[in-house]
Design an enzyme around this catalytic site. Structure first.
Site, PDB file in Angstrom:
ATOM      1  N   GLU A 148       0.837  -1.210   0.000  1.00 29.86           N
ATOM      2  CA  GLU A 148       0.000   0.000   0.000  1.00 29.86           C
ATOM      3  C   GLU A 148       0.867   1.254   0.000  1.00 29.86           C
ATOM      4  O   GLU A 148       0.548   2.247  -0.657  1.00 29.86           O
ATOM      5  CB  GLU A 148      -0.966   0.016   1.191  1.00 29.86           C
ATOM      6  CG  GLU A 148      -1.842  -1.233   1.340  1.00 29.86           C
ATOM      7  CD  GLU A 148      -2.588  -1.635   0.080  1.00 29.86           C
ATOM      8  OE1 GLU A 148      -2.871  -0.763  -0.759  1.00 29.86           O
ATOM      9  OE2 GLU A 148      -2.871  -2.846  -0.080  1.00 29.86           O
TER      10      GLU A 148
ATOM     11  N   HIS B  68       2.149   1.971  -3.436  1.00 33.93           N
ATOM     12  CA  HIS B  68       1.124   2.540  -4.306  1.00 33.93           C
ATOM     13  C   HIS B  68       1.215   4.066  -4.373  1.00 33.93           C
ATOM     14  O   HIS B  68       0.731   4.670  -5.323  1.00 33.93           O
ATOM     15  CB  HIS B  68      -0.274   2.173  -3.810  1.00 33.93           C
ATOM     16  CG  HIS B  68      -0.858   0.937  -4.434  1.00 33.93           C
ATOM     17  ND1 HIS B  68      -0.798   0.679  -5.781  1.00 33.93           N
ATOM     18  CD2 HIS B  68      -1.553  -0.109  -3.891  1.00 33.93           C
ATOM     19  CE1 HIS B  68      -1.422  -0.467  -6.044  1.00 33.93           C
ATOM     20  NE2 HIS B  68      -1.879  -0.966  -4.909  1.00 33.93           N
TER      21      HIS B  68
HETATM   22  N1  PHE Z   1      -6.235  -1.412  -4.262  1.00 30.94           N
HETATM   23  C1  PHE Z   1      -6.198  -2.357  -3.179  1.00 30.94           C
HETATM   24  C2  PHE Z   1      -4.805  -2.990  -3.222  1.00 30.94           C
HETATM   25  O1  PHE Z   1      -4.537  -3.924  -3.896  1.00 30.94           O
HETATM   26  C3  PHE Z   1      -7.176  -3.452  -3.273  1.00 30.94           C
HETATM   27  C4  PHE Z   1      -8.597  -3.080  -3.088  1.00 30.94           C
HETATM   28  C5  PHE Z   1      -9.452  -3.060  -4.168  1.00 30.94           C
HETATM   29  C6  PHE Z   1      -9.091  -2.791  -1.843  1.00 30.94           C
HETATM   30  C7  PHE Z   1     -10.778  -2.742  -4.023  1.00 30.94           C
HETATM   31  C8  PHE Z   1     -10.415  -2.484  -1.678  1.00 30.94           C
HETATM   32  C9  PHE Z   1     -11.267  -2.474  -2.777  1.00 30.94           C
HETATM   33  O2  PHE Z   1      -3.907  -2.501  -2.664  1.00 30.94           O
HETATM   34 ZN    ZN Z   2      -2.667  -2.879  -4.706  1.00 26.32          ZN
END
Ligand code: PHE
Ligand code: ZN
Length: 883
Positions: A306, A309
């Site tokens: 995370e 990201h």
């Molecule tokens: N984007 C998040 C992740 O992979 C995943 C996620 C998708 C969480 C949809 C909640 C809803 O880090």
């Molecule tokens: Zn992700």
């Protein structure tokens, strides 16, 4: 009654939004059942629009519209139109304007856990992929980026902590109302899916991080009061993630504060909202007594994921949801590299490949197969898949393998430089590597558009006279839904040739060149690669480090496999040789159950060398002796799968291995006892995993002494890792030890819901014959709840996805049980229900009896009235491709 068809969204239909949103001012007035949201949007026509911008269509769901104002003027009912999922303003000026919309939503009633909802007493949001539209009407799509300012107001006693993205700019009391407010401002443009807001009674721990340019960042982890002492590992992981992203990729954090909030009811693992990550509490909270080594490792990986990201996902985001792998595949690749650097590269690689084969390969081989970048979907939530995530990561890894570490880094640097602040596409991403390295990646792009796992068939010929070795490689790809014919891929094949002395031979191609790092780039359906100056007949080690996500068929003798298990300089492939060998032994023993020699005798001997090699890491040796799982074997068998026969054959072979290696296993068990206090680091965890692997093979013998040992392991455990190892082993052995251990565990932990998930899971994964009945009874346990996704995954998920034997019980009881829970769940949480349905993805590979029962179970789902769009898409694809 057949479910009604739903609209299919296609990549080729992408069109830019009609408008841009310069800024969003949100005013969120929290009340459990009537939360009032006012959104002030500064908008203008999008210069890139392909349609007129004289009207405006916003999306919204489950909202009660109170009022709309256009540039200060209150609109009358004739000026707009509201449907179940949209708000259309019939006339807007073709110049900048402001729109002010007031709506009401009901967080308390929101059981789908998307949008604004309550987890226990807390208010929280989940907006990816399309949850923001449940908070207010908006252009809820990832290519509309805006600056968010959020005012949250709530009862000061019920919600003393108010959080949102960015920096806190103001807070205070609201007169004498007993309410208070906080205003947060996020200076970075972001799409609505990265918006987050949290409010409630929360405690936190804090720390700081100094970035590479010397800025000080405040770090906070928020949890339910009383859980602060379980956040230390998450904080430690966060700081190491931040340092690693700077070291490895030159990426620095950009806000003054970074916050993580742990919530109990969460559909997924965690969410990368800008500056305010929201986490499933199981991926934050850890103490030696309550979390296993595996939990500690996942926390580290997901905290990293995370955090990473922030650059791959937030600073550079996706133009549309078809580009999901742009952020997810890349970020999984980054978190895998993080784990490899923090721990052991080989052990991480083995774990990643095990995960890919267990989750992604079956997806790719069945009715749900889709490319890393899908070209259509009905419900985007169904595309947070192993293919997008894990195979997406493999595609990034192949780029790195093909371009080399430096070349890949140059491409990444260019990507960050060129696309910072944008919502972009896979094409733009790949173009950065082409431009930075001066290569053509047109053929490589097929990895994004073709579904299915390529088959590589290899053979090696050695010619003594000319001292050449010739490797023939054929690649093929079977049809998948919507893709009857496929083109050959560019495949980086890392390999070595090993001489009889056990040393790698220098690879020399015919033209005298040497492949860099032993990587051969395959591009054609069939090719021959000739190596010269090979002094004697070599043993080939192919696909080292699993350099591409393919199925490899290479006709190797048992002697060659034994040789590789001992000599391969590539530790990954040594492990792979052992897996291949064991798979062969188990499958052969299924074919001839009455064979005279005991299957597994030679296998045990071949394993002994590496397992007892003290120069190798304990964690690696533990992996080495963890033989193929039942689904691994089913995948090799491919059709007419009989899970019970697989279970029996595997049991038989493992028993022999346990008997043969008993002395060594006992030694390993004794000598790797941890000394001193528990530490979750890789070295200590590795020792525990080696002991656990040894114990689990020993117990296979089924001797009374083994059961006593497992019970003792459980009883004397001082940490959750050992406790759960013991409990897991006992769960498969009917008898008083099992009953006592389960009761003791329940008694000890019934006050801790997260730990109780393990208790549910262990029983759901048992191979005892009455497991389905036990699961059915546990569904009524007072601590079980379908409303908590972790509970659903622990009990129903573990049974359906990690218990091949009992889920596929020949009388269909397993299917019925899972299907009836899914139908109930689908009534309020379609996202998790659809995910659970994925357990059926390989039903067509089963033997006819089970296939018929599975098909009947799926039919029950399909014909259920009021089925969600999520479940509808999965179940129709699952049944549909049978014709
Ligand atoms: N984007 C998040 C992740 O992979 C995943 C996620 C998708 C969480 C949809 C909640 C809803 O880090
Ligand atoms: Zn992700």
């Amino acid at each position: 009654m057949p479910a009604k068809p739903h609209r299919t969204i296609r990549l080729k239909d992408y069109k830019p939004a009609s408008h841009e949103i310069d800024s969003v001012d949100l005013d969120i007035n929290l009340e459990p059942e009537k939360t009032r949201v006012t959104a002030r949007l500064k908008m203008r026509p999008n210069p890139a629009r392909e349609t007129l911008a004289d009207k405006l269509v916003l999306v919204g769901q489950g909202l009660e519209l109170v009022e709309v104002k256009l540039s200060g003027r209150k609109l009358g009912a004739k000026d707009y139109a509201v449907t179940a999922d949209s708000l259309t303003i019939k006339a807007v000026p073709e110049k900048p304007f402001t729109l002010e919309i007031t709506t009401i939503c009901n967080p308390q009633a929101n059981k789908a856990l998307t949008g604004l909802y309550r987890s226990r007493d807390m208010y929280c949001t989940q907006c990816e992929a399309e949850g923001f539209r449940r908070i207010t009407y908006y252009l809820d799509r990832p290519d509309v980026l805006s600056i968010f300012t959020t005012r949250i107001e709530a009862d000061a006693e019920a919600a003393p902590v108010l959080l949102s993205n960015g920096n806190l700019v103001e807070s205070g009391k609201v007169g004498k109302t007993g309410r208070h407010y906080a205003i947060w401002h996020d200076p970075f443009k972001k799409p609505s899916y990265l918006f987050a807001m949290v409010a409630g009674k929360l405690a936190h721990i804090r720390d700081t991080f100094k970035t590479m340019s010397g800025r000080k960042v405040e770090l906070r982890i928020y949890v339910e009061p009383g859980k602060e002492d379980r956040c230390g590992w998450a904080m430690d992981s966060l700081k190491r993630s931040m340092a690693w992203d700077e070291r490895r990729w030159g990426r620095e954090y950009d806000l003054d504060i970074f916050m993580i909030v742990a919530v109990s009811d969460f559909n997924m693992g965690a969410m990368e909202n800008k500056g305010l990550n929201v986490f499933n509490d199981k991926l934050v909270l850890a103490s030696p007594e309550t979390a296993t080594d595996g939990n500690f490792e996942s926390i580290e990986a997901v905290i990293g994921h995370e955090y990473f990201h922030n650059w791959t996902g937030n600073r550079i985001t996706c133009r549309d949801w078809f580009q999901l792998c742009l952020k997810e595949g890349l970020t999984v690749f980054r978190d895998q590299e993080f784990t490899a650097d923090e721990r052991s590269g080989t052990v991480e690689r083995i774990a990643a490949v095990r995960g890919l084969r267990a989750a992604q390969f079956p997806e790719d081989a069945g009715p749900l197969a889709h490319p890393v970048r899908p070209s259509s979907y009905i419900e985007i939530n169904n595309f947070y898949t192993a293919t997008v995530y894990q195979k997406g990561a493999e595609v990034c890894r192949m780029l790195q393998t093909t371009l080399g570490l430096d070349g890949f880094r140059k491409g990444m640097d260019l990507y960050f430089e060129r696309h910072d602040g944008e919502a972009t596409t896979v094409e733009k991403f790949v173009a950065c590597f082409e431009d930075a390295c001066g290569v053509d990646l047109k053929q490589f792009m097929l990895w994004y558009s073709q579904a299915g796992t390529p088959e590589l068939v290899c053979s090696l010929r050695y010619d003594t006279k000319s001292q050449t070795a010739e490797l023939t490689v054929e690649q093929s790809l079977s049809p998948s839904p919507g893709q009857p014919k496929k083109k050959p891929y560019q495949i980086p094949l890392r390999m070595g040739l090993i001489g009889s002395n056990g040393q790698d031979i220098e690879l020399q191609l015919e033209d005298g060149s040497e492949p860099r790092d032993g990587v051969i780039e395959l591009t054609r359906a069939r090719e021959k690669i000739r190596f010269k100056n090979v002094p004697s007949k070599p043993v080939a080690s192919l696909l080292r480090g699993f350099s591409a996500p393919v199925n490899l068929t290479f006709d190797q003798s048992v002697e060659d496999l034994e040789f590789l298990m001992v000599h391969d300089s590539d530790l990954y492939n040594r492990w792979q040789a052992a897996q291949t060998y064991a798979t062969r032994v188990i499958i052969n023993s299924m074919k001839s159950a009455k064979a005279t020699t005991q299957p597994g005798l030679e296998l045990a001997m071949a394993l002994r060398h590496t397992v007892s090699d003290e120069s190798l890491e304990p964690a690696y040796r533990a992996q080495f002796m963890s033989l193929p799982s039942e689904p691994d074997l089913a995948r090799q068998i491919r059709s007419n799968v009989d899970p019970a026969a697989i279970h029996e054959a595997r049991d038989r072979v493992l028993k022999v291995v346990g008997q043969e290696l008993a002395e060594l296993l006992q030694q390993l068990y004794e000598r790797n006892r941890a000394k001193g206090t528990y530490s979750p680091d890789a070295a200590n965890a590795g020792k525990r995993s080696l002991r656990a692997a040894a114990l689990s093979l020993l117990v296979r013998r089924g001797l009374p002494a083994d059961i006593t040992l497992a019970a003792k392991h459980f009883g004397e455990a001082r940490n959750m890792t050992d406790q759960l190892t013991g409990l897991g082993l006992l769960a498969d052995i009917a008898g008083p030890e099992r009953t006592r251990a389960l009761a003791a565990f329940e008694k000890q932990w019934s006050g801790d819901l997260l730990v109780m998930d393990k208790w549910f899971a262990v029983q759901a994964m048992s191979d005892l014959p009455d497991t389905a009945e036990q699961v059915e009874a546990l569904l009524r346990h007072p601590l079980f709840s379908l409303h908590n996704p972790n509970k659903v995954r622990a009990l129903i998920g573990s049974f359906a996805q990690a218990n091949q034997l009992n889920f596929n019980r020949p009388d269909g009881k397993g299917y019925q049980l899972v299907v009836s829970s899914i139908i109930e769940l689908d009534g309020f949480n379609p996202q998790v229900a659809a995910r659970m349905l994925g357990a059926f993805r390989s039903w067509q590979t089963l033997e006819p009896g089970r296939r018929k029962l599975a098909s009947k179970a799926l039919e029950t789902v399909r014909s259920h009235p009021g089925l969600s769009r999520d479940a509808y898409e999965i179940v129709t694809k699952m049944i549909g491709s049978e014709e």
